[in-house]
Design an enzyme around this catalytic site. Structure first.
Site, PDB file in Angstrom:
ATOM      1  N   HIS A 151       0.814  -1.222   0.000  1.00 44.89           N
ATOM      2  CA  HIS A 151       0.000   0.000   0.000  1.00 44.89           C
ATOM      3  C   HIS A 151       0.847   1.271   0.000  1.00 44.89           C
ATOM      4  O   HIS A 151       0.800   2.077  -0.933  1.00 44.89           O
ATOM      5  CB  HIS A 151      -0.916   0.030   1.225  1.00 44.89           C
ATOM      6  N   ASP A 152       1.609   1.475   1.068  1.00 47.19           N
ATOM      7  CA  ASP A 152       2.278   2.760   1.283  1.00 47.19           C
ATOM      8  C   ASP A 152       3.457   3.007   0.337  1.00 47.19           C
ATOM      9  O   ASP A 152       3.612   4.132  -0.172  1.00 47.19           O
ATOM     10  CB  ASP A 152       2.716   2.891   2.738  1.00 47.19           C
TER      11      ASP A 152
END
Length: 315
Positions: A245-246
């Site tokens: 995700h990040d």
């Protein structure tokens, strides 16, 4: 010239991957980390960021303490599911060496605004936790924040279901009011949501490559991500790995050609069962200017190659 980047983090495992991606990217200079609540308490987020920076041999990057709770709340406690996914300490319980704090006294919000004033369009802010620090900066001094080059957020879901409810993604769900304030602020925001992050999977075969590097950082990162993958085996067994995700948000900030975006003025629903939903704002569909871009496709092979290469060289 290197562009400047600030990471706005609630430092859990994928935030630690975002830090490594940023430090492994020669195009940008990581000038600071602003911390907040989410995967862990804010105070723990500060410590985790400092320990990760220390592990990666960049202890001089400053870390600023930010929001401890959502705009409309008076406190915060870590959700059991967050501790299950990220560990009690937020980074897979891998027992990192204690870092020496660099002693930042400026608040996260003030640092964000100072950096916008100083660097203007050369500054990118990547936010991978709740949007509370950004919302507080908007409330304090929007004209200064408007000097920023771009804001890239990991959060939201437009074309897929949420991951904490059928509607809501976790970061937006922590503070829907803050996200709504950001989307309606007129700031240049790119939303890197579950639409694309769930298509970027890292497996135990990948972590084995890190482990083979043999350095302390590589082994700790392999341990940390293996913990994350194990949590995914419980929460999302169909994925066969963990979503990046990040770090994808950092990658998109550096190289927007990794994704296909859709221009859309967004709103965050703040009431009812769909609280936390990120969706087109009916009241602004006719606006001629759209400052918000939503990522809807990602070049997964190219991103995974960049991810492995940049972090592998750093470890």
């Amino acid at each position: 010239m290197q562009h400047k980047m600030i990471l706005d983090l609630d430092t859990g495992i994928d935030d630690a991957l975002a830090i490594a991606y940023a430090l492994g990217s020669p195009e940008i200079e990581l000038i600071g980390i602003t911390s907040e609540y989410g995967n862990v308490l804010t105070e723990r987020s500060v410590v985790n960021s400092q320990q990760i920076l220390n592990l990666l041999q960049h202890p001089a990057v400053p870390v600023y303490q930010g929001a401890g709770h959502a705009l409309n709340q008076s406190d915060f406690s870590v959700l059991p599911i967050s501790a299950e996914i990220h560990g009690q300490d937020g980074v897979g319980d891998i027992h990192l060496q204690q870092a020496v704090p660099t002693g930042e006294t400026e608040s996260a919000v003030d640092f964000l605004l100072t950096a916008c004033q100083q660097y203007g369009s050369d500054l990118t802010i990547v936010a991978t936790g709740p949007m509370t620090n950004l919302a507080l900066a908007i409330q304090k001094d929007l004209p200064t924040l408007q000097k920023v080059g771009q804001i890239v957020i990991m959060g939201g879901a437009l074309t897929v279901a949420g991951n904490v409810s059928p509607f809501a993604e976790a970061n937006i769900n922590q503070d829907p009011e803050a996200a709504d304030l950001l989307f309606k602020s007129g700031l240049p925001v790119t939303m890197v949501g579950l639409d694309v992050t769930l298509r970027t999977l890292f497996t135990k075969a990948d972590t084995a490559e890190w482990r083979a590097i043999g350095t302390e950082a590589a082994i700790k990162y392999a341990d940390m991500v293996d913990y994350y993958i194990k949590a995914y085996e419980v929460t999302s067994p169909h994925l066969q790995g963990c979503a990046l995700h990040d770090p994808l948000a950092v990658a998109v900030a550096i190289d927007p050609s990794l994704v296909t975006t859709f221009p859309l003025n967004l709103t965050t629903e703040t009431t009812g069962p769909s609280r936390g939903r990120t969706i087109g704002d009916n009241l602004r569909l006719e606006d001629l200017t759209t400052r918000t871009q939503v990522c809807v496709q990602v070049d997964t092979p190219r991103f995974l190659n960049e991810f492995k290469t940049r972090i592998g060289q750093l470890l």
